[in-house]
Design an enzyme around this catalytic site. Structure first.
Site, short mmCIF file in Angstrom:
data_model
loop_
_atom_site.label_atom_id
_atom_site.label_comp_id
_atom_site.label_asym_id
_atom_site.label_seq_id
_atom_site.Cartn_x
_atom_site.Cartn_y
_atom_site.Cartn_z
NE ARG A 1 -3.50 -2.32 2.77
CZ ARG A 1 -3.17 -3.48 3.33
NH1 ARG A 1 -1.95 -3.65 3.84
NH2 ARG A 1 -4.03 -4.48 3.40
CE LYS B 1 -6.22 -1.40 5.11
NZ LYS B 1 -7.51 -1.73 4.51
CG HIS C 1 -5.03 0.77 -3.69
ND1 HIS C 1 -4.25 0.89 -2.56
CD2 HIS C 1 -5.84 -0.29 -3.47
CE1 HIS C 1 -4.58 -0.05 -1.70
NE2 HIS C 1 -5.53 -0.78 -2.23
NE ARG D 1 -3.12 -3.70 -1.28
CZ ARG D 1 -2.44 -4.50 -0.47
NH1 ARG D 1 -1.13 -4.56 -0.55
NH2 ARG D 1 -3.06 -5.24 0.42
CG HIS E 1 -5.61 -9.06 1.13
ND1 HIS E 1 -5.82 -9.38 -0.19
CD2 HIS E 1 -5.62 -7.71 1.19
CE1 HIS E 1 -5.94 -8.26 -0.90
NE2 HIS E 1 -5.83 -7.24 -0.08
CE1 TYR F 1 -6.33 -6.62 -7.03
CE2 TYR F 1 -6.26 -7.82 -4.97
CZ TYR F 1 -6.23 -6.63 -5.66
OH TYR F 1 -6.09 -5.45 -4.98
#
Length: 300
Positions: free
Chosen positions: A149, A173, A246, A249, A272, A281
């Protein structure tokens, strides 16, 4: 209205200390709650314990009337549901009216990504004889090589970069860390930037810090700065792309899957928490295959 500021401050402390949420997530929660307080004022609702399911339905109706995206509305519901759950835990409320509200069904939107021709043109634009050109090229190569990110990229410190093993320690995150590898192209451009461009930029203002990417004044590069860099680069291309950071990514994940990488590996690389976040994806890959089929099969 009651002193709701104290409740919000307690909730923010809970998010940061107990749930270990990032600053970005915490700010979003607080913003959503403050906006709900505005709604309460407009409707003359004095206290949080007076909120009913009917009030929530009215609030959601107003959001839909403003034609907000479903993902935006879902985030607000999640924020408020967590907040009321917290108030329930603290025994301020007897029930959580948001527990009855279901999240809007997610729109199946396919993420935008770069095709190889787009990338090749972007990678040919930077002037590697200048400090900013070296920085821009290193930035592009690292974003595409790792799929991190932009906020994660801006947080990279020199000690997070291992130029011997070609890996970078990423703070993701929820303050979760992961190691992500990068390839020879990124290594080459990072080495040039570290040994030349970064030093020159730091010396401009006698600036000394350990952040990897720096701005034209030698200070740490921000996410807003990255967007500016990309927008300036796209102006130099022949493409009419609407670029956002983004997309690198999205491109990283799409190209890996198109190249045969397994979903679990891509999930780990992207950081993730849930495989469902990565599965979007696979839709991109299928769409890419479908377009290729329609373009090239004689009886498509």
């Amino acid at each position: 209205m009651e002193n709701v500021k104290n409740f919000l401050n307690l909730f923010v402390d809970y998010l940061q200390i107990e749930r270990n949420c990032s600053q970005y997530t915490t700010v979003n929660y607080a913003t959503d709650i403050k906006e709900f307080y505005v709604f309460m004022n407009e409707e003359g609702i004095g206290e949080l314990r007076d909120i009913t399911y009917q009030d929530i339905r009215l609030y959601l109706t107003k959001l839909h009337q403003k034609e907000f995206a479903r993902t935006y509305i879902s985030r607000k519901i999640s924020s408020l549901r967590s907040y009321f759950k917290f108030l329930l835990r603290e025994k301020y409320l007897q029930e959580n009216p948001f527990s009855l509200v279901s999240l809007p069904k997610k729109e199946q939107r396919i993420p935008n990504f770069f095709y190889e021709d787009d990338l090749n043109e972007l990678f040919s634009l930077s002037d590697l004889s200048t400090p900013l050109g070296q920085r821009d090229q290193a930035l592009l190569e690292l974003l595409y090589a790792t799929g991190i990110r932009v906020s994660e990229c801006c947080d990279i410190r020199l000690q997070d970069l291992d130029m011997y093993l070609d890996t970078v320690l990423v703070n993701g995150k929820g303050k979760k860390q992961r190691y992500v590898p990068f390839g020879s192209f990124a290594h080459e451009k990072l080495k040039l930037y570290l040994e030349d461009g970064r030093i020159t930029l730091l010396n401009k203002q006698n600036n000394h810090h350990d952040m990897l990417f720096v701005n034209h004044r030698g200070g740490p590069l921000t996410t807003r700065g990255v967007r500016h860099v990309l927008n300036e680069l796209i102006k130099k291309t022949s493409k009419t792309l609407h670029i956002h950071p983004h997309m690198f990514r999205h491109t990283f994940a799409t190209h890996l899957l198109n190249g045969g990488a397994d979903l679990r590996s891509v999930q780990e690389l992207l950081g993730h928490a849930h495989l469902s976040s990565t599965q979007v994806y696979t839709h991109v890959s299928k769409e890419h295959l479908r377009k290729s089929y329609l373009s090239h099969h004689p009886r498509a």
